[in-house]
Design a protein around this motif. Structure first.
Motif, short mmCIF file in Angstrom:
data_model
loop_
_atom_site.label_atom_id
_atom_site.label_comp_id
_atom_site.label_asym_id
_atom_site.label_seq_id
_atom_site.Cartn_x
_atom_site.Cartn_y
_atom_site.Cartn_z
N ILE A 1 -12.36 22.16 -23.60
CA ILE A 1 -12.85 24.28 -23.55
C ILE A 1 -11.36 24.97 -23.65
O ILE A 1 -11.63 26.73 -23.79
CB ILE A 1 -13.39 23.94 -22.01
N VAL A 2 -9.94 24.74 -23.15
CA VAL A 2 -8.81 25.55 -23.48
C VAL A 2 -8.71 25.91 -24.31
O VAL A 2 -8.35 27.45 -24.82
CB VAL A 2 -7.69 24.94 -22.59
N ALA A 3 -8.54 25.07 -25.13
CA ALA A 3 -8.31 24.28 -26.80
C ALA A 3 -9.47 25.88 -27.27
O ALA A 3 -8.75 26.93 -28.28
CB ALA A 3 -8.41 23.90 -27.57
N THR B 1 -23.30 25.08 -17.41
CA THR B 1 -24.29 23.02 -18.73
C THR B 1 -23.30 22.24 -18.17
O THR B 1 -23.81 21.14 -18.63
CB THR B 1 -25.05 23.33 -19.28
N ASN B 2 -21.80 21.73 -18.56
CA ASN B 2 -21.09 21.24 -18.57
C ASN B 2 -20.79 19.92 -17.33
O ASN B 2 -21.49 18.82 -17.99
CB ASN B 2 -19.43 21.69 -19.08
N ASP B 3 -20.64 20.73 -16.11
CA ASP B 3 -21.33 19.88 -15.50
C ASP B 3 -22.64 18.91 -15.50
O ASP B 3 -22.57 17.83 -14.78
CB ASP B 3 -20.85 20.52 -14.03
N LEU B 4 -23.42 19.97 -15.31
CA LEU B 4 -24.84 20.15 -15.03
C LEU B 4 -25.44 19.15 -15.61
O LEU B 4 -26.02 17.97 -15.06
CB LEU B 4 -26.00 20.96 -14.75
N GLU C 1 -20.63 25.40 -22.17
CA GLU C 1 -20.62 25.48 -23.57
C GLU C 1 -21.60 25.64 -24.54
O GLU C 1 -21.81 26.14 -25.37
CB GLU C 1 -20.08 24.36 -24.16
N MET C 2 -23.04 24.96 -24.05
CA MET C 2 -24.21 24.84 -24.77
C MET C 2 -24.55 26.18 -25.10
O MET C 2 -24.62 26.89 -26.38
CB MET C 2 -24.77 24.22 -24.31
#
Ligand code: PEP
Ligand code: MG
Length: 758
Positions: free
Chosen positions: A371-373, A635-638, A686-687
């Motif tokens: 995500i950082v990249a 949504t990443n965690d979810l 990210e989705m």
């Protein structure tokens, strides 16, 4: 090494030590060296070939015709000597002429010698020459003699570099597949193209001094280094930060096994006995292991070999005191970073102007380093098997993360083709940039809010570059990740103020610190010790903030003060139950009360939001929603919780699809449960930055996205092509009776309508 090998090597080394210490010219030294080695190994012939102008030239010999010195030259790959250099491989033959690569050189007068043994002279993992011995009697050399020869070759490498006898840059690579171009395949983690020179995150140590002055002192150094290394490994095992998820358990097991392997320590000790420095002894044993492993064609063993390489390199770095990562040494050229895995904080230490790309052996789509990249606009290729075995420091690399490939040491034509693609891709980027002023509206006239995710001051420039509607997620923990100590309230206030100033009229949704999971801070640890079995579901985010409420208090003050005269949008991560939101808001309330009492300037308005990342919260949204101004769906965690699939685990990286009916139905239900309330609902995972996924989200009713800046152009383009009414109807059908492959069905539908969904 056996004791006689040690003795043989020791005798030769003692004599070589005197030769090296003498003031003679390099050529004279080499002439003496071949005498010392030849007689030490009872060989009629001993010769040294060195790489000069791309050819292996006979530099000194005992036993061959002296007229051949500086005359006999072999191309790399030609004859036995050329083969040894090319493959970085030892040859030991009873009958040299019987070998298919044998090439007869009449000027040397070598026809009377039958047996032949040769070892490469290696410098910085490249062959710079070959040392060989020949014998009249047709017999293979003993293992003992070969090992002595290999040890001597290390010493020679120091002599010839000190004497500037070879051009180091010309050295030949490690093995046949590794000298020429090579294509690597991996999983695209962040799209994009980049070219640069390979830089190892954990740099390889180059052994400079080979011969020991004081054997006992060297032994002590190795003992101490082993202790320290074992301590480090044990500590890693008790911390979760290691490996950023991934297959860390398996890796740690192997590390432990090697770190405590008596055989390894013994072999290093024996190499020290033969007169080598600690560094040279470690490298010497490693070379031997490498040569043996190369003969075994087993991918599992090859993986283990990488672990051992890792550990040997760690041991070398401890022994030589070169502890820092490549970031601490600074990047000198455009660089592509090579690592097994990285943490987000480690990535942030690199100079953003020089770091062009990252290639990892592990990695997964939603790990924070990725995500950082993505936020930094740096392409990342992950899950490249055997990466660190085939790339060398300084190799030229072309990274094509769009296609999921990287080319190592590219040929000229490949380079040109890549440059052409690169230019095209820049053109496309420019076209997206031109959409900056265009408002994202669907064909049937629905305005979609497209915001960006950010976390650092530098990210703010992306707001005007993309023309996004605001910052839908500001990850405040990034400031914590790049600091060596807990950022003070003043520093936090300054950052938030700068961010708000840069945003101007556009809103910024600040998320309070989300520390823990794969974002660990060395200066903030859990009191109960470090070892969490499952950090993503552990002590992180709001859970940390509520327990260490000092942390949240300071941040609340900083946010409130920075927002004086403006609207403050603040949201809490990982809310699992409504009371957690209440508790966090109470911390803000008390700071508001304090500031009011002090008559300090206040924000004009405060809007509170929650992140929906824990599925359990979805069942109580009716309770929570009335207290919220906005809801942000992470949504990443979810999705990792919905599917019980660790977002950092590379093994699961491709297993579950964001376009699964479960996820889409879940999100649709969430939207339904808050419908009719005056509540902004944004997807900030990210989705939302991927086009087909974004299409699906819009089609189930999402109207606000917060995405990575690079995705804004592509998403705006897509939005302008969508007929939302038609898409919604199609999606309703898909979700009513889901096909086995919803992604494929949606892609077909989108392609048939000419939507840009790749
Ligand atoms: C998420 O979980 O989707 C999210 C946006 O938060 P983060 O990726 O920072 O955990
Ligand atoms: Mg999250």
């Amino acid at each position: 090494m056996t004791s006689s090998a040690v003795a043989a090597a020791r005798t030769i080394l003692t004599r070589l030590h005197d030769v090296m210490a003498s003031r003679s010219a390099a050529q004279v030294k080499l002439n003496t060296v071949v005498e010392v080695i030849g007689s030490g190994l009872n060989s009629e012939v001993c010769s040294v070939y060195l790489l000069r102008e791309g050819m292996l030239e006979l530099f000194a010999t005992r036993g061959l015709a002296q007229e051949a010195v500086h005359v006999t030259r072999m191309a790399v790959g030609e004859g036995l000597v050329g083969t040894i250099a090319e493959r970085i491989e030892t040859l030991n033959l009873a009958e040299a002429a019987a070998h298919p690569d044998f090439s007869y050189r009449p000027e040397t007068g070598e026809d009377k010698f039958h047996s032949f043994a040769g070892v490469p002279i290696v410098r910085r993992q490249r062959a710079v020459g070959v040392l060989c011995v020949q014998h009249v009697e047709p017999r293979r050399y003993d293992e003992v003699e070969i090992e002595a020869l290999q040890t001597v070759a290390m010493v020679l490498s120091e002599l010839i570099t000190n004497a500037d006898l070879v051009d180091e840059e010309q050295g030949l690579g490690a093995g046949p597949a590794q000298t020429g171009p090579l294509q690597l395949r991996g999983l695209t983690l962040v799209k994009g193209l980049a070219s640069g020179l390979a830089v190892f995150h954990q740099p390889r140590v180059n052994v400079e001094h080979v011969m020991a002055e004081d054997t006992e002192a060297e032994r002590q150094r190795v003992y101490l280094a082993f202790d320290k290394m074992r301590e480090q490994i044990d500590r890693m095992a008790s911390q979760v930060e290691f490996g950023v998820g991934g297959e860390h358990e398996e890796v740690l097991e192997t590390y432990k096994m090697f770190a405590y392997d008596e055989g390894w320590a013994r072999r290093i000790n024996e190499a020290i006995d033969s007169g080598l420095t600690a560094e040279a002894a470690i490298e010497r044993v490693q070379q031997r292991t490498r040569m043996r492993m190369r003969q075994i064609d087993d991918p599992l063993l090859a993986d283990r070999m990488h672990d051992l390489e890792d550990l040997a390199n760690r041991l070398l770095r401890i022994v030589s005191g070169q502890i820092g990562t490549a970031a601490s040494m600074g990047l000198r050229n455009d660089a592509i970073l090579i690592a097994r895995n990285l943490g987000p904080a480690e990535l942030l230490e690199y100079d953003r102007r020089r770091l062009k790309g990252v290639i990892l052996e592990e990695g997964s789509l939603t790990s924070h380093v990725v995500i950082v990249a993505r936020a930094m606009g740096i392409p990342v290729l992950g899950r490249v098997r055997g990466l660190r075995g085939v790339v060398r420091d300084g190799d030229q690399l072309l990274l094509d993360a769009d296609q999921g490939t990287a080319t190592v040491r590219p040929a000229q034509v490949v380079l040109e083709a890549f440059e052409a693609r690169f230019a095209k891709s820049r053109e496309r980027q420019a076209a997206y940039a031109a959409l900056r002023e265009v408002e994202p509206c669907t064909r049937d006239g629905t305005r979609i809010t497209v915001m960006i995710n950010a976390g650092l001051r530098d990210d703010m420039a992306n707001l005007s570059l993309t023309g996004a509607d605001g910052i839908g997620l500001f990850r405040t923990e990034f400031q914590f990740l790049v600091s060596a100590t807990l950022p003070s309230r003043e520093r936090q206030t300054r950052l938030y103020r700068d961010v708000l100033e840069a945003a101007g009229d556009k809103p910024v949704m600040f998320r309070t610190v989300d520390i823990g999971g794969d974002k660990t801070l060395p200066y903030l640890r859990h009191d109960d010790g470090d070892g969490e079995e499952n950090p993503a579901m552990g002590w992180r985010a709001l859970r940390v903030a509520l327990e260490r409420d000092g942390l949240l208090k300071v941040q609340a003050r900083a946010l409130l003060e920075a927002s004086a005269g403006r609207t403050l949008n603040v949201m809490f991560p990982m809310v699992s139950e409504p009371w957690e939101f209440d508790a966090a808001k109470a911390v803000f309330d008390s700071q508001v009360a304090f500031l009011k009492k002090q008559k300090r300037p206040m924000p004009e308005a405060i809007r509170y939001g929650a992140m929906l990342e824990v599925p359990a919260l979805a069942e109580q949204l009716d309770v929570l929603a009335p207290k919220l101004s906005f809801l942000s769906i992470g949504t990443n965690d979810l999705t990792q919780f919905l599917f019980a699939a660790d977002r950092s685990n590379p093994k699961l990286a491709e297993r579950y699809d964001w376009l699964s009916p479960s996820i889409l139905r879940f999100l649709r239900r969430v939207l339904g449960s808050v419908a009719g309330r005056n509540l902004d609902v944004t997807v900030c995972g990210e989705m939302g930055g991927r086009r087909l996924e974004a299409l699906a989200l819009l089609a189930i009713g999402i109207r606000r996205l917060s995405i990575t800046p690079a995705a804004v152009g592509p998403i705006k383009e897509l939005v302008s092509q969508i007929d939302l009414g038609e898409a919604t109807a199609f999606m309703a059908g898909l979700l009513a009776s889901p096909p086995r492959d919803l992604r494929a069905a949606l892609l077909d539908w989108a392609s048939a309508r000419g939507l840009a969904c790749d």
